[in-house]
Write a protein that holds these residues in place. Structure first.
Motif, PDB file in Angstrom:
ATOM      1  N   SER A  29      33.413  36.680  38.415  1.00 13.24           N
ATOM      2  CA  SER A  29      34.156  35.467  38.744  1.00 13.24           C
ATOM      3  C   SER A  29      34.022  34.366  37.689  1.00 13.24           C
ATOM      4  O   SER A  29      34.284  33.217  37.967  1.00 13.24           O
ATOM      5  CB  SER A  29      33.682  34.936  40.100  1.00 13.24           C
ATOM      6  OG  SER A  29      32.299  34.652  40.042  1.00 13.24           O
ATOM      7  N   SER A  70      39.006  42.746  43.917  1.00 10.73           N
ATOM      8  CA  SER A  70      38.971  41.322  43.613  1.00 10.73           C
ATOM      9  C   SER A  70      40.366  40.705  43.673  1.00 10.73           C
ATOM     10  O   SER A  70      40.560  39.599  44.166  1.00 10.73           O
ATOM     11  CB  SER A  70      38.352  41.131  42.215  1.00 10.73           C
ATOM     12  OG  SER A  70      38.183  39.794  41.921  1.00 10.73           O
ATOM     13  N   ASN A  75      39.999  36.852  45.211  1.00 10.72           N
ATOM     14  CA  ASN A  75      38.899  36.338  44.395  1.00 10.72           C
ATOM     15  C   ASN A  75      39.339  36.112  42.945  1.00 10.72           C
ATOM     16  O   ASN A  75      38.833  35.230  42.274  1.00 10.72           O
ATOM     17  CB  ASN A  75      37.710  37.306  44.458  1.00 10.72           C
ATOM     18  CG  ASN A  75      36.454  36.696  43.893  1.00 10.72           C
ATOM     19  OD1 ASN A  75      36.249  35.490  43.972  1.00 10.72           O
ATOM     20  ND2 ASN A  75      35.614  37.530  43.313  1.00 10.72           N
TER      21      ASN A  75
END
Length: 200
Positions: A29, A70, A75
């Motif tokens: 991230s 993801s 995300n």
């Protein structure tokens, strides 16, 4: 002897797969702009150097699956935008770019007999292929989104060169070039990988 080498390759690939998953969960991230910078190519490059193209392609596929999770979960904000427009193409792009990055990085090891180049070529090729396929996918399938991110169709080339290539790609390339040789050097002292490193 063949069985021992096969088992070492299998165990080494499994360990690196765990590293891929861990890196993607922990460091997946880190964002610069709309995209994430990935450090997950490092174990893929190590697999290419130590175990060859199939192991590296497998790790690339594992990485691609993690990126898909993801993207689908939101995300990865940039990826989620692409997924909401063309879900199947986005997921295929995530899988294809990382799998091919691993596979081609593994093939590049056999292009030279010089030890340093056998380490540096995969470290260069993996991010080039990963980013190159991503950019190609954006240009072919997401032109409107690309123009929106670039604040107009006229600024698309500028955005690709200075945002995706200029920041994300360069950081990934530099990290891979600096870290991969260091890790290979460390692996020379570890009994489990000493034999593989000597065969580079």
């Amino acid at each position: 002897m063949k069985n021992k080498l096969f088992i070492q390759k299998l165990v080494g690939t499994a360990i690196l797969a765990a590293v891929v998953i861990s890196l993607q969960l922990i460091l997946g991230s880190i964002k610069l702009g709309p995209f994430n910078i990935t450090f997950t190519l490092i174990p893929i490059i190590l697999a290419a150097i130590l175990y060859g193209s199939l192991s590296a392609a497998f790790l690339g596929a594992v990485f691609g699956i993690m990126v898909c999770f993801s993207v689908v979960s939101g995300n990865d904000a940039g990826g989620y935008i692409l997924f909401s427009q063309r879900p199947l193409i986005t997921l295929l792009l995530c899988l294809l770019k990382s799998t091919l990055a691993g596979y081609l990085a593994g093939l590049s090891v056999h292009c030279t007999k010089q030890k340093l180049l056998r380490i540096l070529l995969p470290a260069v090729l993996a991010p080039v292929v990963n980013t190159g396929i991503f950019i190609l996918g954006l240009v072919l399938f997401f032109q409107e989104t690309l123009a929106l991110w670039a604040n107009g169709q006229d600024a698309v080339v500028h955005f690709l060169v200075f945002s995706i290539l200029g920041v994300n790609f360069l950081i990934e390339l530099l990290v891979n070039l600096l870290v991969s040789p260091v890790i290979v050097r460390i692996l020379q002292g570890i009994r489990f990988t000493k034999e593989e490193v000597e065969n580079i």
